[in-house]
Motif scaffolding. Structure first.
Motif, PDB file in Angstrom:
ATOM      1  N   PRO A  54      -1.679   6.601  -7.202  1.00 17.91           N
ATOM      2  CA  PRO A  54      -1.930   5.222  -7.638  1.00 17.91           C
ATOM      3  C   PRO A  54      -2.419   4.354  -6.477  1.00 17.91           C
ATOM      4  O   PRO A  54      -2.362   4.751  -5.308  1.00 17.91           O
ATOM      5  CB  PRO A  54      -0.550   4.753  -8.126  1.00 17.91           C
ATOM      6  N   SER A  55      -2.896   3.166  -6.807  1.00 18.32           N
ATOM      7  CA  SER A  55      -3.280   2.206  -5.775  1.00 18.32           C
ATOM      8  C   SER A  55      -2.098   1.965  -4.843  1.00 18.32           C
ATOM      9  O   SER A  55      -0.944   1.917  -5.285  1.00 18.32           O
ATOM     10  CB  SER A  55      -3.706   0.875  -6.418  1.00 18.32           C
ATOM     11  N   ASP A  57       0.712   0.306  -2.685  1.00 17.52           N
ATOM     12  CA  ASP A  57       1.518  -0.906  -2.775  1.00 17.52           C
ATOM     13  C   ASP A  57       1.437  -1.637  -1.431  1.00 17.52           C
ATOM     14  O   ASP A  57       1.805  -1.067  -0.394  1.00 17.52           O
ATOM     15  CB  ASP A  57       2.968  -0.536  -3.108  1.00 17.52           C
ATOM     16  N   SER A  65      -6.399  -6.333  -0.406  1.00 19.87           N
ATOM     17  CA  SER A  65      -6.572  -5.308  -1.436  1.00 19.87           C
ATOM     18  C   SER A  65      -7.727  -4.375  -1.088  1.00 19.87           C
ATOM     19  O   SER A  65      -7.697  -3.178  -1.398  1.00 19.87           O
ATOM     20  CB  SER A  65      -6.824  -5.968  -2.796  1.00 19.87           C
ATOM     21  N   GLU A  66      -8.750  -4.909  -0.409  1.00 23.11           N
ATOM     22  CA  GLU A  66      -9.893  -4.093  -0.005  1.00 23.11           C
ATOM     23  C   GLU A  66      -9.483  -3.065   1.051  1.00 23.11           C
ATOM     24  O   GLU A  66      -9.909  -1.910   1.006  1.00 23.11           O
ATOM     25  CB  GLU A  66     -11.011  -4.982   0.540  1.00 23.11           C
ATOM     26  N   GLY A  68      -6.418  -1.904   1.385  1.00 23.28           N
ATOM     27  CA  GLY A  68      -5.570  -0.950   0.685  1.00 23.28           C
ATOM     28  C   GLY A  68      -6.387   0.096  -0.050  1.00 23.28           C
ATOM     29  O   GLY A  68      -6.062   1.293  -0.020  1.00 23.28           O
ATOM     30  N   LYS A  69      -7.456  -0.332  -0.696  1.00 18.58           N
ATOM     31  CA  LYS A  69      -8.333   0.610  -1.396  1.00 18.58           C
ATOM     32  C   LYS A  69      -9.012   1.551  -0.425  1.00 18.58           C
ATOM     33  O   LYS A  69      -9.153   2.750  -0.692  1.00 18.58           O
ATOM     34  CB  LYS A  69      -9.385  -0.149  -2.210  1.00 18.58           C
ATOM     35  N   ARG A  72      -6.580   4.220   0.681  1.00 16.73           N
ATOM     36  CA  ARG A  72      -6.370   5.210  -0.383  1.00 16.73           C
ATOM     37  C   ARG A  72      -7.565   6.154  -0.479  1.00 16.73           C
ATOM     38  O   ARG A  72      -7.402   7.376  -0.640  1.00 16.73           O
ATOM     39  CB  ARG A  72      -6.156   4.509  -1.720  1.00 16.73           C
ATOM     40  N   ASP A  73      -8.781   5.604  -0.401  1.00 17.41           N
ATOM     41  CA  ASP A  73      -9.979   6.434  -0.494  1.00 17.41           C
ATOM     42  C   ASP A  73     -10.002   7.486   0.615  1.00 17.41           C
ATOM     43  O   ASP A  73     -10.388   8.643   0.379  1.00 17.41           O
ATOM     44  CB  ASP A  73     -11.233   5.570  -0.406  1.00 17.41           C
ATOM     45  N   GLU A  89      -7.343  10.281 -11.617  1.00 18.72           N
ATOM     46  CA  GLU A  89      -7.314   8.828 -11.636  1.00 18.72           C
ATOM     47  C   GLU A  89      -6.212   8.364 -12.575  1.00 18.72           C
ATOM     48  O   GLU A  89      -5.928   9.005 -13.590  1.00 18.72           O
ATOM     49  CB  GLU A  89      -8.660   8.268 -12.101  1.00 18.72           C
ATOM     50  N   GLN A  90      -5.594   7.242 -12.257  1.00 21.98           N
ATOM     51  CA  GLN A  90      -4.441   6.780 -13.016  1.00 21.98           C
ATOM     52  C   GLN A  90      -4.792   6.418 -14.451  1.00 21.98           C
ATOM     53  O   GLN A  90      -4.067   6.753 -15.391  1.00 21.98           O
ATOM     54  CB  GLN A  90      -3.813   5.568 -12.323  1.00 21.98           C
ATOM     55  N   SER A 127       3.236   8.113  -4.562  1.00 24.29           N
ATOM     56  CA  SER A 127       3.127   6.665  -4.385  1.00 24.29           C
ATOM     57  C   SER A 127       3.267   6.310  -2.909  1.00 24.29           C
ATOM     58  O   SER A 127       4.108   6.866  -2.202  1.00 24.29           O
ATOM     59  CB  SER A 127       4.202   5.939  -5.204  1.00 24.29           C
TER      60      SER A 127
END
Length: 247
Positions: A54-55, A57, A65-66, A68-69, A72-73, A89-90, A127
């Motif tokens: 998931p994205s 936290d 948020s950018e 964080g993404k 994750r990527d 993907e979620q 997570s």
């Protein structure tokens, strides 16, 4: 004679600067170098585990948020390149960018899913919470560590010194069948410079470009590498059961 020496010096200096510029901009910055992946995990060509990531936290004040993404990527890319995981993907539960020997996309799940469709759901949820993110941090030791104090070295990256960058993840792996937590740990990446193989052949994701060629870039790579090692090492062998998208 004097003019000749001056002219030669100018030409030499121009070529030198141009060469340095070409070397800097020409280094590979698309995917992790295979030799780097091999320093984290041994080569692997067997069954894979099916997970959803998931994205992240965001719990650190300096993380957008950018960012964080982007983090994750990078982790998704390294997990796939390790050849151990099918990443879903979620929203749609579809595998993404699976790399070599990847299966085709699976059907999205619905509220009226049949037993056969249910079998396609990921077995694990990984997570991750970003709990620390300090581009300018002081104190401690440069390097990586986690999993109750365990750490590993990548080509002499560890050294006693004052840190200039620091990042930390809380990682939790959950069995989707019974919501049981299989493993959890806090993982860290710290760096004071941009030296070492970890800075070569691996691009920062979109959203992290502000940290390119800085100690924070190195700290990010270290933490992502440690997370990959920890996830792969913490999942029981029974979850590695998928070949070509099937059990």
């Amino acid at each position: 004679m004097k003019r000749t020496v001056i002219l030669f010096t100018i030409i030499f200096f121009t070529l030198f600067v141009s060469g340095c510029s070409w070397f800097r901009t020409g280094r590979k910055r698309h995917t992790p170098d295979a030799r780097f992946i091999d320093t984290i995990l041994s080569p692997y060509a067997q069954a894979k585990a099916k997970v959803i990531l998931p994205s992240f936290d965001i719990k650190a004040d300096k993380v957008t948020s950018e960012v964080g993404k982007g983090l994750r990527d990078m982790l998704v890319s390294l997990l796939i390149d390790s050849n151990r995981f099918l990443i879903a993907e979620q929203a749609s539960q579809q595998p993404v960018n699976q790399g070599k020997g990847a299966p085709g996309a699976e059907k999205p799940q619905s509220d009226n899913a049949t037993p056969a469709e249910t079998q396609n759901q990921p077995d694990l949820i990984v997570s991750i919470a970003i709990i620390e993110f300090e581009p300018q941090f002081s104190g401690g030791r440069a390097g990586m560590g986690g999993g109750g104090g365990a750490s590993f070295s990548l080509g002499g990256l560890l050294r006693a010194s004052t840190n200039k960058a620091h990042i930390a993840f809380d990682v939790r792996i959950v069995n989707t069948a019974n919501s049981e937590t299989i493993a959890s740990s806090r993982l860290k990446g710290q760096a004071i410079d941009t030296e070492g193989n970890i800075m070569q052949g691996w691009a920062l994701s979109k959203g992290l470009s502000a940290y390119a060629d800085t100690p924070m870039e190195k700290a990010i790579r270290i933490c992502i590498a440690e997370a990959t090692r920890y996830i792969a090492g913490s999942i029981p062998e029974t979850f590695y059961q998928y070949k070509n998208g099937k059990t």
